[in-house]
Design a protein around this motif. Structure first.
Motif, PDB file in Angstrom:
ATOM      1  N   SER A  20      66.265  21.684 132.835  1.00 55.15           N
ATOM      2  CA  SER A  20      67.397  21.475 133.536  1.00 55.15           C
ATOM      3  C   SER A  20      68.505  22.616 133.515  1.00 55.15           C
ATOM      4  N   GLY A  21      67.974  23.617 132.820  1.00 50.11           N
ATOM      5  CA  GLY A  21      68.821  24.733 132.463  1.00 50.11           C
ATOM      6  C   GLY A  21      69.308  25.599 133.746  1.00 50.11           C
ATOM      7  N   PRO A  22      68.280  26.011 134.672  1.00 49.45           N
ATOM      8  CA  PRO A  22      68.561  26.568 135.809  1.00 49.45           C
ATOM      9  C   PRO A  22      69.849  26.140 136.811  1.00 49.45           C
ATOM     10  N   SER A  23      69.691  24.695 136.784  1.00 47.47           N
ATOM     11  CA  SER A  23      70.530  24.077 137.905  1.00 47.47           C
ATOM     12  C   SER A  23      71.894  23.831 137.109  1.00 47.47           C
ATOM     13  N   ALA A  24      71.855  23.738 135.743  1.00 53.03           N
ATOM     14  CA  ALA A  24      73.194  23.298 134.948  1.00 53.03           C
ATOM     15  C   ALA A  24      73.982  24.781 135.016  1.00 53.03           C
ATOM     16  N   PHE A  25      73.142  25.925 135.082  1.00 47.98           N
ATOM     17  CA  PHE A  25      73.825  27.043 134.879  1.00 47.98           C
ATOM     18  C   PHE A  25      74.532  27.482 136.375  1.00 47.98           C
ATOM     19  N   ALA A  26      73.433  27.345 137.437  1.00 47.91           N
ATOM     20  CA  ALA A  26      73.989  27.537 138.639  1.00 47.91           C
ATOM     21  C   ALA A  26      75.233  26.716 138.996  1.00 47.91           C
ATOM     22  N   GLY A  27      75.162  25.591 138.687  1.00 48.80           N
ATOM     23  CA  GLY A  27      76.447  24.561 138.582  1.00 48.80           C
ATOM     24  C   GLY A  27      77.846  25.194 138.535  1.00 48.80           C
ATOM     25  N   LEU A  28      77.907  25.999 137.302  1.00 38.03           N
ATOM     26  CA  LEU A  28      79.151  26.430 136.878  1.00 38.03           C
ATOM     27  C   LEU A  28      79.895  27.140 138.161  1.00 38.03           C
ATOM     28  N   PHE A  29      79.200  27.840 138.865  1.00 36.17           N
ATOM     29  CA  PHE A  29      79.697  28.639 139.924  1.00 36.17           C
ATOM     30  C   PHE A  29      80.214  27.853 141.309  1.00 36.17           C
ATOM     31  N   SER A  30      79.887  26.583 141.180  1.00 37.78           N
ATOM     32  CA  SER A  30      80.494  25.921 142.272  1.00 37.78           C
ATOM     33  C   SER A  30      81.297  24.915 141.569  1.00 37.78           C
ATOM     34  N   GLY A  31      81.588  24.831 140.356  1.00 39.48           N
ATOM     35  CA  GLY A  31      82.516  23.943 139.763  1.00 39.48           C
ATOM     36  C   GLY A  31      81.889  22.367 139.521  1.00 39.48           C
ATOM     37  N   LYS A  32      80.490  22.498 139.438  1.00 44.93           N
ATOM     38  CA  LYS A  32      79.841  21.168 139.413  1.00 44.93           C
ATOM     39  C   LYS A  32      80.283  20.625 137.694  1.00 44.93           C
ATOM     40  N   ASN A  33      80.189  21.440 136.662  1.00 42.87           N
ATOM     41  CA  ASN A  33      80.193  20.814 135.391  1.00 42.87           C
ATOM     42  C   ASN A  33      81.779  20.183 135.386  1.00 42.87           C
ATOM     43  N   ILE A  34      81.785  19.176 134.533  1.00 44.76           N
ATOM     44  CA  ILE A  34      82.982  18.753 134.022  1.00 44.76           C
ATOM     45  C   ILE A  34      83.127  18.986 132.628  1.00 44.76           C
ATOM     46  N   GLY A  35      84.020  20.008 132.320  1.00 42.79           N
ATOM     47  CA  GLY A  35      84.134  20.394 130.668  1.00 42.79           C
ATOM     48  C   GLY A  35      82.974  21.384 130.687  1.00 42.79           C
TER      49      GLY A  35
END
Length: 348
Positions: free
Chosen positions: A324-339
């Motif tokens: 899941s690492g690549p998608s979790a990392f890429a998500g940082l740059f579209s604000g997918k992560n909460i925290g």
């Protein structure tokens, strides 16, 4: 399951395929089976073998994915394992300072097992009531960035008006809470209504707003800061910085931690309203947490204690499995992560 020393295992790894220019995409990285690995540190090497438990997704890693050598960070090598901060468990050691079972945090590979040849890049974690993943978040590089950025760069005073962008992220959420504990008035911006709700109701910000719903950022800041802004903790750059410069008070301070809105190094955007730095006698300063490592023990003590007393809280977004690492990392740059975005590779 306990590791059998000397056993040969497959070692899944996340590889950077090639250098990038814009925002990272999931497809810039791939999951590969590395060469088979013997679960032991080579005799006489001084190295130790770790099983990686948690890996940290941090925006600074984007800079290492570019073919740019003028930075404080050396680029990754295409075709090789992505590296970053992690929490790991020592499996086997040829180093007298680290023994099997020790939990360490610091620099490791995005893979199931890593051989560590540079022990100075890791520090031991004494397990207690604090979740292990927090050692790459609240008590790791992001938390320390918030701590030195706020206390050393922002030079806060009681009753200062403080604005934090990307306020629910790994760094911003702690900056806001430290500012509240310091007696400041704190407003944060974020990119979803859910994040805004968390800022106000879970993280204790006085106010928060969704910048995507504000057609005029200058007007939004005037609404939340009718008397202007004393301290801006900068995580995004771009239009937000331009609006802050129109609302900064005399002798305001801007701590420049990141500029996540600036995706392309080959087409950088200019900033307007810089003249206000002169008229308002503003101090705008970039910083790296690595310049302040002498303060790290004090930070661990201070922030660890605040957490245990229930005076601060910390939001994490944990994705399960190395794959899941690549998608979790890429998500940082579209604000997918909460925290704080974390990848859980293995539960102890």
């Amino acid at each position: 399951m306990g590791e059998i020393i000397g056993r040969v295992v497959d070692n899944k790894q996340i590889i950077l395929k090639g250098y990038i220019d814009g925002a990272p995409k999931e497809t810039d990285m791939e999951l590969k089976l590395g060469k088979k690995m013997k679960l032991e540190a080579p005799k006489g090497s001084g190295a130790f073998l770790v099983k990686n438990l948690y890996l940290s997704c941090d925006p600074y890693m984007r800079a290492r994915m570019r073919d740019f050598h003028g930075s404080y960070l050396t680029p990754f090598v295409p075709g090789s394992v992505v590296e970053g901060f992690g929490v790991s468990k020592v499996v086997h050691s040829d180093n007298p300072n680290f023994k099997p079972g020790d939990i360490v945090s610091g620099f490791t590979g995005w893979e199931e097992y890593s051989l560590i040849y540079k022990p100075e890049q890791l520090r031991k974690v004494q397990p207690d009531t604090i979740p292990l993943s927090y050692y790459i978040g609240l008590l790791g590089m992001p938390g320390f960035t918030a701590y030195v950025g706020f206390y050393e760069i922002c030079a806060p005073k009681k009753n200062d008006y403080v604005f934090v962008s990307a306020a629910s992220g790994a760094v911003g959420q702690l900056v806001g809470q430290l500012a509240k504990l310091h007696g400041c008035y704190v407003v944060g911006s974020a990119g979803t209504s859910q994040k805004v709700d968390l800022l106000k109701n879970k993280l204790g910000f006085d106010e928060a707003f969704n910048y995507k719903e504000e057609p005029d950022l200058d007007a939004a800041l005037k609404r939340y800061f009718p008397h202007g802004i004393d301290i801006y903790f900068e995580n995004v750059g771009g239009a937000m910085l331009e609006a802050v410069l129109l609302n900064i008070r005399v002798h305001g301070r801007i701590a420049v931690c990141g500029m996540v809105s600036q995706h392309s190094m080959s087409d950088p955007q200019g900033i307007r309203n810089l003249f206000n730095i002169i008229t308002k006698r503003v101090r705008m300063q970039g910083f790296l947490q690595s310049d302040f490592l002498h303060l790290y023990p004090r930070f661990l003590e201070d922030v660890g204690s605040l957490y245990k007393q229930g005076k601060i809280t910390y939001l994490e977004d944990i994705s399960e499995g190395l794959e899941s690492g690549p998608s979790a990392f890429a998500g940082l740059f579209s604000g997918k992560n909460i925290g704080k975005q974390v990848v859980c590779v293995a539960h102890e």
